[in-house]
Design an enzyme around this catalytic site. Structure first.
Site, short mmCIF file in Angstrom:
data_model
loop_
_atom_site.label_atom_id
_atom_site.label_comp_id
_atom_site.label_asym_id
_atom_site.label_seq_id
_atom_site.Cartn_x
_atom_site.Cartn_y
_atom_site.Cartn_z
CE LYS A 1 -2.19 -1.01 3.86
NZ LYS A 1 -1.57 -2.30 4.24
NE ARG B 1 7.51 -2.64 5.67
CZ ARG B 1 6.20 -2.45 5.79
NH1 ARG B 1 5.46 -2.16 4.74
NH2 ARG B 1 5.61 -2.60 6.95
P1 AMP Z 1 1.38 0.77 8.95
O1 AMP Z 1 2.54 1.63 8.65
O2 AMP Z 1 0.16 1.14 8.17
O3 AMP Z 1 1.69 -0.71 8.86
O4 AMP Z 1 0.99 1.05 10.48
C1 AMP Z 1 1.92 0.77 11.51
C2 AMP Z 1 1.22 0.69 12.86
O5 AMP Z 1 0.59 1.94 13.16
C3 AMP Z 1 0.10 -0.34 12.95
O6 AMP Z 1 0.57 -1.66 13.19
C4 AMP Z 1 -0.69 0.22 14.14
O7 AMP Z 1 -0.01 -0.02 15.36
C5 AMP Z 1 -0.62 1.71 13.88
N1 AMP Z 1 -1.74 2.16 13.00
C6 AMP Z 1 -1.64 2.64 11.73
N2 AMP Z 1 -2.84 2.94 11.23
C7 AMP Z 1 -3.73 2.62 12.18
C8 AMP Z 1 -5.15 2.67 12.27
N3 AMP Z 1 -5.89 3.10 11.24
N4 AMP Z 1 -5.74 2.27 13.42
C9 AMP Z 1 -5.01 1.85 14.47
N5 AMP Z 1 -3.67 1.75 14.46
C10 AMP Z 1 -3.03 2.13 13.33
#
Ligand code: AMP
Length: 208
Positions: free
Chosen positions: A13, A122
């Site tokens: 993404k 990654r």
């Molecule tokens: P990502 O970079 O999208 O993989 O997000 C990394 C981490 O940020 C996730 O594993 C959650 O701990 C937190 N996080 C990101 N987006 C959300 C969301 N929409 N709701 C809750 N936690 C989030």
């Protein structure tokens, strides 16, 4: 164009959003990046969410929703946006529906084995959030960001135990959003197993 990028961690993404934002001239809003920026800057929010991110758990809905609400009010998001990693729960999706309409929700589809392979390889530039993979998308110089020259890091939550937890959290809390958006007629499914450029062009075509 108002887009949501849905799909498991590691589906690409963030990589596709970084490319698609140039195609459409709209900001890439990643809640994960926003949290990581707060952690890096040691803000109050950053201190609150640091251990949650490291474990791969979800930040509470009210905290996440408030952050996105503020971000979407900024001028650059008026003409559209790519939301990457939000919503991740039905409550977040309901809150988003109260903030704005969406044009499409792109679901990046990928099997678990490929997800784990992608996440464990990654690497990221801490200051810009730029993403690499040691095999599939390596930097020009090993371990170094192409543009800033900074050393690349592995996210805490890209380590094995956190990856497993993130996949469980995805299945339990986020996967139900696929049916949620399908029933609203917004869902577009894209095969995320191809190279980033192939996935991008499949997505752009699907948007036409
Ligand atoms: P990502 O970079 O999208 O993989 O997000 C990394 C981490 O940020 C996730 O594993 C959650 O701990 C937190 N996080 C990101 N987006 C959300 C969301 N929409 N709701 C809750 N936690 C989030």
């Amino acid at each position: 164009m108002k887009l949501v990028f849905l799909g498991p961690p590691g589906a690409g993404k963030g990589t596709i959003a970084a490319k698609a934002k140039t195609v459409y001239g709209i900001p890439h809003i990643s809640t994960g990046d926003l949290f990581r920026e707060n952690i890096r800057n040691q803000t109050e929010l950053g201190r609150k969410v640091q251990s949650i991110l490291a474990a791969g758990d979800l930040v509470p809905d009210e905290v996440t929703i408030a952050m996105v609400r503020e971000r979407l009010k900024q001028e650059d998001a008026a003409g559209g946006f790519i939301l990457d990693g939000f919503p991740r729960t039905i409550a977040q999706a309901d809150a988003l529906a109260g903030m704005t309409d969406l044009d499409s929700v792109v679901d990046f589809v990928l099997d678990n084995e490929t997800i784990v392979r992608r996440l464990s390889g990654r690497r990221m530039c801490r200051s810009t959030g730029r993403i690499y993979h040691i095999l599939y998308n390596p930097p020009k110089v090993e371990g170094i960001d192409d543009e800033t020259g900074e050393p690349l890091i592995q996210r805490d939550d890209d380590k094995e135990e956190a990856i497993r937890n993130r996949l469980e959290v995805y299945e339990a809390s986020t996967a139900p959003l696929i049916d949620y958006y399908r029933s609203k007629g917004l869902l577009v499914e894209i095969d995320a197993s191809k190279s980033p450029d192939e996935v991008l062009s499949a997505m752009v075509k699907a948007m036409e």
